[in-house]
Design a protein around this motif. Structure first.
Motif, PDB file in Angstrom:
ATOM      1  N   ASP A 223       0.806  -1.220   0.000  1.00  0.00           N
ATOM      2  CA  ASP A 223       0.000   0.000   0.000  1.00  0.00           C
ATOM      3  C   ASP A 223       0.840   1.273   0.000  1.00  0.00           C
ATOM      4  O   ASP A 223       0.576   2.196  -0.775  1.00  0.00           O
ATOM      5  CB  ASP A 223      -0.966   0.015   1.183  1.00  0.00           C
ATOM      6  CG  ASP A 223      -2.042  -1.045   1.059  1.00  0.00           C
ATOM      7  OD1 ASP A 223      -2.141  -1.691  -0.003  1.00  0.00           O
ATOM      8  OD2 ASP A 223      -2.781  -1.235   2.050  1.00  0.00           O
ATOM      9  N   HIS A 224       1.857   1.339   0.860  1.00  0.00           N
ATOM     10  CA  HIS A 224       2.661   2.562   0.938  1.00  0.00           C
ATOM     11  C   HIS A 224       3.417   2.794  -0.372  1.00  0.00           C
ATOM     12  O   HIS A 224       3.519   3.924  -0.847  1.00  0.00           O
ATOM     13  CB  HIS A 224       3.625   2.513   2.125  1.00  0.00           C
ATOM     14  CG  HIS A 224       4.321   3.809   2.377  1.00  0.00           C
ATOM     15  ND1 HIS A 224       3.634   4.938   2.784  1.00  0.00           N
ATOM     16  CD2 HIS A 224       5.614   4.160   2.259  1.00  0.00           C
ATOM     17  CE1 HIS A 224       4.497   5.934   2.905  1.00  0.00           C
ATOM     18  NE2 HIS A 224       5.706   5.484   2.593  1.00  0.00           N
ATOM     19  N   GLY A 225       3.917   1.728  -0.964  1.00  0.00           N
ATOM     20  CA  GLY A 225       4.594   1.858  -2.248  1.00  0.00           C
ATOM     21  C   GLY A 225       3.677   2.379  -3.335  1.00  0.00           C
ATOM     22  O   GLY A 225       4.055   3.242  -4.127  1.00  0.00           O
ATOM     23  N   HIS A 226       2.437   1.899  -3.346  1.00  0.00           N
ATOM     24  CA  HIS A 226       1.477   2.375  -4.345  1.00  0.00           C
ATOM     25  C   HIS A 226       1.110   3.840  -4.108  1.00  0.00           C
ATOM     26  O   HIS A 226       0.869   4.568  -5.065  1.00  0.00           O
ATOM     27  CB  HIS A 226       0.239   1.482  -4.364  1.00  0.00           C
ATOM     28  CG  HIS A 226       0.502   0.154  -5.005  1.00  0.00           C
ATOM     29  ND1 HIS A 226       0.459  -0.051  -6.350  1.00  0.00           N
ATOM     30  CD2 HIS A 226       0.855  -1.041  -4.461  1.00  0.00           C
ATOM     31  CE1 HIS A 226       0.757  -1.298  -6.634  1.00  0.00           C
ATOM     32  NE2 HIS A 226       1.004  -1.926  -5.495  1.00  0.00           N
ATOM     33  N   GLU A 227       1.097   4.269  -2.860  1.00  0.00           N
ATOM     34  CA  GLU A 227       0.879   5.695  -2.573  1.00  0.00           C
ATOM     35  C   GLU A 227       1.996   6.537  -3.164  1.00  0.00           C
ATOM     36  O   GLU A 227       1.754   7.612  -3.721  1.00  0.00           O
ATOM     37  CB  GLU A 227       0.788   5.920  -1.062  1.00  0.00           C
ATOM     38  CG  GLU A 227      -0.471   5.399  -0.425  1.00  0.00           C
ATOM     39  CD  GLU A 227      -0.437   5.510   1.103  1.00  0.00           C
ATOM     40  OE1 GLU A 227       0.349   6.318   1.633  1.00  0.00           O
ATOM     41  OE2 GLU A 227      -1.188   4.772   1.746  1.00  0.00           O
ATOM     42  N   ILE A 228       3.238   6.054  -3.039  1.00  0.00           N
ATOM     43  CA  ILE A 228       4.373   6.782  -3.609  1.00  0.00           C
ATOM     44  C   ILE A 228       4.255   6.822  -5.124  1.00  0.00           C
ATOM     45  O   ILE A 228       4.475   7.862  -5.749  1.00  0.00           O
ATOM     46  CB  ILE A 228       5.706   6.141  -3.172  1.00  0.00           C
ATOM     47  CG1 ILE A 228       5.879   6.275  -1.654  1.00  0.00           C
ATOM     48  CG2 ILE A 228       6.892   6.765  -3.905  1.00  0.00           C
ATOM     49  CD1 ILE A 228       6.996   5.442  -1.081  1.00  0.00           C
ATOM     50  N   PHE A 229       3.885   5.705  -5.741  1.00  0.00           N
ATOM     51  CA  PHE A 229       3.719   5.676  -7.196  1.00  0.00           C
ATOM     52  C   PHE A 229       2.716   6.728  -7.650  1.00  0.00           C
ATOM     53  O   PHE A 229       2.956   7.465  -8.600  1.00  0.00           O
ATOM     54  CB  PHE A 229       3.208   4.317  -7.685  1.00  0.00           C
ATOM     55  CG  PHE A 229       4.113   3.150  -7.419  1.00  0.00           C
ATOM     56  CD1 PHE A 229       5.462   3.304  -7.163  1.00  0.00           C
ATOM     57  CD2 PHE A 229       3.601   1.870  -7.427  1.00  0.00           C
ATOM     58  CE1 PHE A 229       6.282   2.219  -6.920  1.00  0.00           C
ATOM     59  CE2 PHE A 229       4.403   0.775  -7.193  1.00  0.00           C
ATOM     60  CZ  PHE A 229       5.748   0.944  -6.940  1.00  0.00           C
TER      61      PHE A 229
END
Length: 118
Positions: free
Chosen positions: A63-69
């Motif tokens: 989830d956090h990685g997708h927020e950064i993306f």
């Protein structure tokens, strides 16, 4: 991507978002490849199997990685694909020489199968 600075910012942000210790037990590694012209970053990850990756996704590990993306200007998410290992090469044989010694190599066509090079 919008250039080399954005590539580095994105890579650093995604790397910093990863757990410092542990992480998902099925995760093996992650790799970032930057294009020379600064227009692309390829992130590929290796997992022990499809199930391990699915468990991590369901647990919210991505989830956090997708927020950064989605929040980094210039990043266009292309959605991932799964690839399976078709085959691999065997590991190289272990060197049995003493530590620090040069490995012994057989000379092809030397007339003696016991003659070695140093």
């Amino acid at each position: 991507m919008d250039g080399p600075d954005r590539q580095r910012f994105f890579t650093d942000a995604v790397s910093a978002a990863q757990p410092k210790e542990g992480g998902h037990p099925g995760a093996i590694s992650a790799h970032f490849l930057h294009s020379a012209d600064g227009s692309r970053v390829l992130l590929y990850t290796e997992w022990t199997g499809v199930e391990a990756h699915q468990e991590a996704a369901e647990a919210g590990d991505h989830d956090h990685g997708h927020e950064i993306f989605s929040s980094t200007p210039g990043v266009r998410l292309t959605h991932g694909r799964r690839y399976r290992l078709h085959r691999s090469r065997p590991l190289a044989p272990a060197v049995t020489e003493a530590p620090g010694a040069a490995p012994r190599l057989q000379r092809a066509g030397s007339g003696s199968s016991r003659q070695a090079l140093r």
